[in-house]
Write a protein that holds these residues in place. Structure first.
Motif, PDB file in Angstrom:
ATOM      1  N   ALA A  17      40.168  22.909  48.153  1.00  0.00           N
ATOM      2  CA  ALA A  17      39.740  24.344  49.155  1.00  0.00           C
ATOM      3  C   ALA A  17      40.282  25.074  48.353  1.00  0.00           C
ATOM      4  CB  ALA A  17      40.091  24.597  49.951  1.00  0.00           C
ATOM      5  N   ALA A  18      40.799  24.910  47.606  1.00  0.00           N
ATOM      6  CA  ALA A  18      41.116  26.224  46.562  1.00  0.00           C
ATOM      7  C   ALA A  18      41.195  26.115  44.920  1.00  0.00           C
ATOM      8  CB  ALA A  18      43.424  25.917  46.379  1.00  0.00           C
ATOM      9  N   LEU A  19      40.843  24.727  44.368  1.00  0.00           N
ATOM     10  CA  LEU A  19      40.205  24.988  43.636  1.00  0.00           C
ATOM     11  C   LEU A  19      38.832  25.073  43.811  1.00  0.00           C
ATOM     12  CD1 LEU A  19      41.737  21.650  42.392  1.00  0.00           C
ATOM     13  CD2 LEU A  19      42.493  23.820  40.948  1.00  0.00           C
ATOM     14  N   SER A  20      38.493  24.743  44.787  1.00  0.00           N
ATOM     15  CA  SER A  20      36.483  25.480  44.902  1.00  0.00           C
ATOM     16  C   SER A  20      36.338  26.896  44.919  1.00  0.00           C
ATOM     17  CB  SER A  20      36.709  24.519  45.482  1.00  0.00           C
ATOM     18  OG  SER A  20      36.026  23.540  45.829  1.00  0.00           O
ATOM     19  N   SER A  21      37.572  27.323  45.947  1.00  0.00           N
ATOM     20  CA  SER A  21      37.583  28.930  45.507  1.00  0.00           C
ATOM     21  C   SER A  21      37.573  29.705  44.182  1.00  0.00           C
ATOM     22  CB  SER A  21      38.588  29.182  46.075  1.00  0.00           C
ATOM     23  OG  SER A  21      38.825  31.081  46.083  1.00  0.00           O
ATOM     24  N   CYS A  22      38.633  29.552  43.385  1.00  0.00           N
ATOM     25  CA  CYS A  22      38.513  29.893  42.423  1.00  0.00           C
ATOM     26  C   CYS A  22      37.781  29.611  41.072  1.00  0.00           C
ATOM     27  CB  CYS A  22      40.130  29.357  41.927  1.00  0.00           C
ATOM     28  SG  CYS A  22      41.835  29.663  42.218  1.00  0.00           S
ATOM     29  N   SER A  23      37.358  27.800  41.139  1.00  0.00           N
ATOM     30  CA  SER A  23      35.879  27.830  40.309  1.00  0.00           C
ATOM     31  C   SER A  23      34.432  29.003  40.614  1.00  0.00           C
ATOM     32  CB  SER A  23      35.138  26.457  41.134  1.00  0.00           C
ATOM     33  OG  SER A  23      35.630  26.215  42.556  1.00  0.00           O
ATOM     34  N   ASN A  24      34.667  29.761  41.602  1.00  0.00           N
ATOM     35  CA  ASN A  24      33.141  30.674  42.263  1.00  0.00           C
ATOM     36  C   ASN A  24      33.443  31.308  41.310  1.00  0.00           C
ATOM     37  OD1 ASN A  24      32.146  28.997  43.835  1.00  0.00           O
ATOM     38  ND2 ASN A  24      33.571  29.500  45.671  1.00  0.00           N
ATOM     39  N   HIS A  25      34.263  31.852  40.506  1.00  0.00           N
ATOM     40  CA  HIS A  25      34.429  33.626  39.845  1.00  0.00           C
ATOM     41  C   HIS A  25      34.389  33.200  38.572  1.00  0.00           C
ATOM     42  CE1 HIS A  25      37.292  35.184  42.789  1.00  0.00           C
ATOM     43  NE2 HIS A  25      38.853  34.205  43.061  1.00  0.00           N
ATOM     44  N   PRO A  26      33.425  33.864  38.383  1.00  0.00           N
ATOM     45  CA  PRO A  26      33.148  34.167  37.053  1.00  0.00           C
ATOM     46  C   PRO A  26      33.439  34.209  35.345  1.00  0.00           C
ATOM     47  CG  PRO A  26      33.234  36.387  37.551  1.00  0.00           C
ATOM     48  CD  PRO A  26      34.125  35.531  38.790  1.00  0.00           C
ATOM     49  N   GLU A  27      33.684  33.553  34.565  1.00  0.00           N
ATOM     50  CA  GLU A  27      35.099  32.829  33.677  1.00  0.00           C
ATOM     51  C   GLU A  27      34.900  34.497  32.416  1.00  0.00           C
ATOM     52  OE1 GLU A  27      34.248  30.318  31.645  1.00  0.00           O
ATOM     53  OE2 GLU A  27      34.449  28.739  32.820  1.00  0.00           O
ATOM     54  N   ILE A  28      35.891  35.447  33.064  1.00  0.00           N
ATOM     55  CA  ILE A  28      36.008  36.563  32.329  1.00  0.00           C
ATOM     56  C   ILE A  28      37.204  37.089  31.502  1.00  0.00           C
ATOM     57  CG2 ILE A  28      35.039  37.866  34.632  1.00  0.00           C
ATOM     58  CD1 ILE A  28      37.619  38.837  34.787  1.00  0.00           C
ATOM     59  N   GLU A  29      37.949  35.896  31.312  1.00  0.00           N
ATOM     60  CA  GLU A  29      39.245  35.827  30.412  1.00  0.00           C
ATOM     61  C   GLU A  29      38.211  36.317  29.324  1.00  0.00           C
ATOM     62  OE1 GLU A  29      43.152  34.034  29.867  1.00  0.00           O
ATOM     63  OE2 GLU A  29      41.949  32.996  30.993  1.00  0.00           O
ATOM     64  N   ASP A  61      50.823  32.830  37.239  1.00  0.00           N
ATOM     65  CA  ASP A  61      51.075  31.519  37.364  1.00  0.00           C
ATOM     66  C   ASP A  61      50.125  32.464  38.374  1.00  0.00           C
ATOM     67  OD1 ASP A  61      51.726  34.696  38.061  1.00  0.00           O
ATOM     68  OD2 ASP A  61      53.214  34.404  39.110  1.00  0.00           O
ATOM     69  N   SER A  62      48.216  32.945  38.043  1.00  0.00           N
ATOM     70  CA  SER A  62      47.888  33.501  39.000  1.00  0.00           C
ATOM     71  C   SER A  62      46.425  33.579  38.054  1.00  0.00           C
ATOM     72  CB  SER A  62      48.125  34.551  40.252  1.00  0.00           C
ATOM     73  OG  SER A  62      46.382  34.179  40.649  1.00  0.00           O
ATOM     74  N   ALA A  63      45.321  33.172  38.713  1.00  0.00           N
ATOM     75  CA  ALA A  63      43.980  32.904  37.793  1.00  0.00           C
ATOM     76  C   ALA A  63      43.101  34.202  38.601  1.00  0.00           C
ATOM     77  CB  ALA A  63      43.067  31.844  38.014  1.00  0.00           C
ATOM     78  N   GLU A  64      44.437  34.715  39.855  1.00  0.00           N
ATOM     79  CA  GLU A  64      43.555  36.063  40.498  1.00  0.00           C
ATOM     80  C   GLU A  64      43.594  37.500  40.245  1.00  0.00           C
ATOM     81  OE1 GLU A  64      41.414  35.104  43.308  1.00  0.00           O
ATOM     82  OE2 GLU A  64      41.238  32.826  42.282  1.00  0.00           O
ATOM     83  N   TRP A 105      44.147  43.933  36.733  1.00  0.00           N
ATOM     84  CA  TRP A 105      43.286  44.004  36.895  1.00  0.00           C
ATOM     85  C   TRP A 105      42.977  42.866  38.310  1.00  0.00           C
ATOM     86  CZ3 TRP A 105      41.024  38.762  37.678  1.00  0.00           C
ATOM     87  CH2 TRP A 105      41.839  37.685  36.541  1.00  0.00           C
ATOM     88  N   SER A 106      42.451  42.704  39.544  1.00  0.00           N
ATOM     89  CA  SER A 106      42.982  41.176  40.746  1.00  0.00           C
ATOM     90  C   SER A 106      41.511  41.421  40.930  1.00  0.00           C
ATOM     91  CB  SER A 106      44.113  41.599  41.360  1.00  0.00           C
ATOM     92  OG  SER A 106      43.614  43.347  41.910  1.00  0.00           O
ATOM     93  N   TYR A 107      41.251  40.502  41.336  1.00  0.00           N
ATOM     94  CA  TYR A 107      40.160  40.058  42.713  1.00  0.00           C
ATOM     95  C   TYR A 107      40.197  40.497  43.497  1.00  0.00           C
ATOM     96  CZ  TYR A 107      37.666  37.118  39.207  1.00  0.00           C
ATOM     97  OH  TYR A 107      36.664  36.314  38.481  1.00  0.00           O
ATOM     98  N   GLU A 108      38.890  41.109  43.983  1.00  0.00           N
ATOM     99  CA  GLU A 108      39.091  42.149  45.424  1.00  0.00           C
ATOM    100  C   GLU A 108      39.365  40.830  46.504  1.00  0.00           C
ATOM    101  OE1 GLU A 108      36.458  45.535  47.712  1.00  0.00           O
ATOM    102  OE2 GLU A 108      35.212  44.188  46.326  1.00  0.00           O
ATOM    103  N   GLU A 109      40.121  41.142  47.806  1.00  0.00           N
ATOM    104  CA  GLU A 109      40.268  39.644  49.083  1.00  0.00           C
ATOM    105  C   GLU A 109      38.777  39.975  49.020  1.00  0.00           C
ATOM    106  OE1 GLU A 109      42.896  39.423  52.889  1.00  0.00           O
ATOM    107  OE2 GLU A 109      42.956  41.507  51.373  1.00  0.00           O
ATOM    108  N   ASP A 110      39.037  38.614  49.601  1.00  0.00           N
ATOM    109  CA  ASP A 110      37.202  37.739  49.799  1.00  0.00           C
ATOM    110  C   ASP A 110      36.314  38.171  49.184  1.00  0.00           C
ATOM    111  OD1 ASP A 110      39.046  37.657  52.072  1.00  0.00           O
ATOM    112  OD2 ASP A 110      38.246  38.648  53.480  1.00  0.00           O
ATOM    113  N   GLY A 111      35.988  38.617  48.086  1.00  0.00           N
ATOM    114  CA  GLY A 111      34.996  38.516  46.737  1.00  0.00           C
ATOM    115  C   GLY A 111      35.897  37.378  45.975  1.00  0.00           C
ATOM    116  N   ASP A 112      34.814  37.195  45.301  1.00  0.00           N
ATOM    117  CA  ASP A 112      34.093  35.541  43.688  1.00  0.00           C
ATOM    118  C   ASP A 112      33.553  36.744  42.971  1.00  0.00           C
ATOM    119  OD1 ASP A 112      35.316  33.533  45.101  1.00  0.00           O
ATOM    120  OD2 ASP A 112      32.955  33.355  46.096  1.00  0.00           O
ATOM    121  N   ASP A 113      33.378  37.782  42.904  1.00  0.00           N
ATOM    122  CA  ASP A 113      32.149  38.483  42.159  1.00  0.00           C
ATOM    123  C   ASP A 113      33.327  39.955  41.785  1.00  0.00           C
ATOM    124  OD1 ASP A 113      30.917  39.569  43.976  1.00  0.00           O
ATOM    125  OD2 ASP A 113      29.119  38.544  42.783  1.00  0.00           O
ATOM    126  N   ASP A 114      33.869  40.520  42.588  1.00  0.00           N
ATOM    127  CA  ASP A 114      34.422  42.109  42.503  1.00  0.00           C
ATOM    128  C   ASP A 114      35.681  42.073  41.703  1.00  0.00           C
ATOM    129  OD1 ASP A 114      32.101  42.444  43.218  1.00  0.00           O
ATOM    130  OD2 ASP A 114      32.612  42.871  45.429  1.00  0.00           O
TER     131      ASP A 114
END
Length: 203
Positions: A17-29, A61-64, A105-114
């Motif tokens: 589930a954690a990996l699936s959640s991270c994979s929903n983020h766009p590749e912005i790096e 230590d974080s992709a978020e 920068w950090s992803y907004e809580e409960d947000g995949d693309d913000d």
């Protein structure tokens, strides 16, 4: 099933589930460059534009979350008038400058693309190139000989002060980037409900 076995059986599910959640983020790096946009609040210029670039790096230590660098290439124009042999000769001077600021920068809580952005005001740097000056033709005689070939120190300082104020306002306004979509090396997004497009810079 005892509690120990239950926890052991749930761990793989949680990991997936954690990996699936991270994979929903766009590749912005990486680094992204936009198109020139007009800047209206530079007091020393009659008109100016800036080409913005944004660089994202991830925390170890974080992709978020991670560090962000926002930079701008600035082209500012101002008409000037000089008198030679009693004839007013107006030219338009184009001044080149750069501005850069860093933050987090950090992803907004409960947000995949913000993503939320916090910039560090102490890192803001603006540089004006005294020799980065170009000239348009004399609007009266159409001659191309410039009246100046560089900015004086006082003039460059005045430009720097004006640009620093304007770019600080522009940078600090970027506190959230929303609806990020990445496809074929193009990042589309919204900043304060305005659409922006950035192209990935090849390394």
């Amino acid at each position: 099933m005892n509690l120990k076995n239950l926890i052991a059986s749930l761990l793989p599910i949680a990991a997936v589930a954690a990996l699936s959640s991270c994979s929903n983020h766009p590749e912005i790096e990486g680094t992204w460059t936009g198109t020139p946009t007009r800047i209206d609040n530079i007091s020393a210029a009659c008109d100016a534009s800036a080409t913005m670039s944004i660089s994202f790096t991830q925390d170890k230590d974080s992709a978020e979350s991670g560090e962000i660098t926002i930079s701008a290439l600035i082209d500012a124009n101002q008409p000037v008038t000089s008198t030679t042999d009693g004839l007013d000769q107006p030219y338009e001077v184009s001044v080149a400058a750069t501005a850069v600021i860093t933050g987090h920068w950090s992803y907004e809580e409960d947000g995949d693309d913000d993503i939320l952005i916090t910039l560090d005001p102490s890192t803001l740097q603006v540089n004006v190139d005294p020799n980065g000056v170009t000239f348009s033709n004399d609007v009266l005689t159409e001659t191309q000989q410039p009246l100046l070939d560089s900015l004086s120190s006082a003039t460059a300082d005045a430009w720097k002060k004006s640009l620093t104020k304007a770019m600080a306002e522009r940078f600090y306004d970027i506190n959230k980037i929303s609806d990020i979509k990445v496809r074929n090396g193009i990042m589309s997004c919204e900043i304060h409900d305005r659409d922006f497009t950035f192209r990935r810079v090849s390394e």
